[in-house]
Design a protein around this motif. Structure first.
Motif, PDB file in Angstrom:
ATOM      1  N   LYS A   2       0.840  -1.201   0.000  1.00 27.77           N
ATOM      2  CA  LYS A   2       0.000   0.000   0.000  1.00 27.77           C
ATOM      3  C   LYS A   2       0.884   1.264   0.000  1.00 27.77           C
ATOM      4  O   LYS A   2       0.622   2.219  -0.738  1.00 27.77           O
ATOM      5  N   LYS A   4       3.933   1.513  -1.070  1.00 29.97           N
ATOM      6  CA  LYS A   4       4.637   1.644  -2.359  1.00 29.97           C
ATOM      7  C   LYS A   4       3.719   2.250  -3.414  1.00 29.97           C
ATOM      8  O   LYS A   4       4.129   3.092  -4.223  1.00 29.97           O
ATOM      9  N   VAL A   5       2.458   1.778  -3.429  1.00 27.24           N
ATOM     10  CA  VAL A   5       1.485   2.313  -4.392  1.00 27.24           C
ATOM     11  C   VAL A   5       1.299   3.810  -4.159  1.00 27.24           C
ATOM     12  O   VAL A   5       1.328   4.620  -5.096  1.00 27.24           O
ATOM     13  N   VAL A  26      -4.065   1.887 -10.455  1.00 24.53           N
ATOM     14  CA  VAL A  26      -3.319   0.673 -10.119  1.00 24.53           C
ATOM     15  C   VAL A  26      -3.779  -0.419 -11.083  1.00 24.53           C
ATOM     16  O   VAL A  26      -4.964  -0.753 -11.145  1.00 24.53           O
ATOM     17  N   LEU A 241      -6.303   8.115  -7.470  1.00 25.57           N
ATOM     18  CA  LEU A 241      -6.198   6.711  -7.909  1.00 25.57           C
ATOM     19  C   LEU A 241      -7.579   6.083  -8.123  1.00 25.57           C
ATOM     20  O   LEU A 241      -7.773   5.308  -9.061  1.00 25.57           O
TER      21      LEU A 241
END
Ligand code: SF4
Length: 272
Positions: A2, A4-5, A26, A241
């Motif tokens: 999470k 890293k995203v 994503v 996102l």
């Protein structure tokens, strides 16, 4: 994952991607990527994939199907949005060729659904990293946008340079030097300001790297500023996102509908 995203999204936004003009999302939240990947994987042979340079480069330590089939997934990533020009580095050229080949095969076998994508290069289509291999996060030879000015300077100090230029005064060969490649992006008039004194030996590698550090840091300053602001506003980043995912799903869903129709696979779940 999470975190890293989140950080990747922050990087995209701080580097200038405008969520009004592009969908940032994503990939795994858009299942159509996996579906098209599977269908494309039926249209390509294993020897074609094993010949790709990226596979050859890493096969000694990375030999899973996922890695072998990754370029097929990339082809699905490209074709799912009917891209015609794909901005990539030189090392990815073969992968865009594969996407082009799969799009052509699909169009010829079933029905014209896909555009035939082509690679789009900048003037400097490949950047070299600190160890003189292609710059890549997986080689840890890059300069992360998250680096501070000091960390950037330290990383640049560790960069490979012309091995024949040992002392200041030794004539250097800027062509092929990773530091010079970066100068061509971040230093105005590098062909006149950097290359001649490097060649005569007037400019030493340490000083050359410090000029680059100054220019690179100046160029990254507004990006770092935006990054700090975004890190304080995580809700905005997650909203970007979520909106990007919805936009991407709408586009991808539309293309997959055409794919299923062309392949006569639209019978699923329907009574006769
Ligand atoms: S002076 Fe600069 S361009 Fe020349 S070899 Fe050294 S680091 Fe590379």
């Amino acid at each position: 994952m999470k975190d890293k995203v989140f950080r990747m999204a922050v990087m995209f936004l701080s580097a200038g991607l405008d969520p009004e003009n592009c969908a940032i999302f994503v990939q795994s939240e858009v299942p159509e990527h996996a579906e098209l990947h599977l269908l494309f994987s039926m249209m390509i042979t294993v020897p074609t994939l094993t010949r790709l340079p990226t596979y050859q480069e890493k096969k000694s330590y990375l030999d899973s199907y996922g890695f072998l089939g990754y370029p097929v997934l990339q082809a699905a990533d490209i074709c799912l949005y009917n891209a015609d020009k794909v901005p990539v580095g030189k090392d990815q050229e073969k992968h865009v060729w594969l996407a082009n080949d799969l799009a052509k095969r699909f169009n010829a076998t079933y029905k014209k659904v896909f555009r035939e994508p082509e690679a789009l290069f900048t003037d400097i289509p490949m950047i070299l990293g600190s160890d003189n291999r292609k710059m890549s996060k997986s080689y840890d030879n890059h300069i992360p946008l998250e680096f501070t000015e000091k960390q950037t300077e330290k990383r640049l100090r560790s960069f490979y340079t012309d091995p024949k230029k040992v002392h200041q005064g030794d004539p250097g060969h800027p062509q092929g030097c990773p530091i010079f490649l970066l100068h061509r992006i971040y230093t105005e008039n590098a062909d006149k300001q950097i290359a001649p004194p490097c060649k005569t030996g007037e400019l030493g590698c340490v000083d050359c790297k410090m000029i680059l550090a100054k220019n690179l840091n100046a160029s990254l300053a507004p990006i770092r500023e935006r990054q700090d602001e975004l890190l304080k506003n995580p809700d905005y980043v997650w909203d970007v996102l979520a909106t990007g995912r919805d936009r991407a799903r709408a586009r991808a869903g539309n293309v997959m509908e055409k794919v299923r129709t062309a392949m006569k696979m639209n019978y699923r779940g329907k009574k006769k």
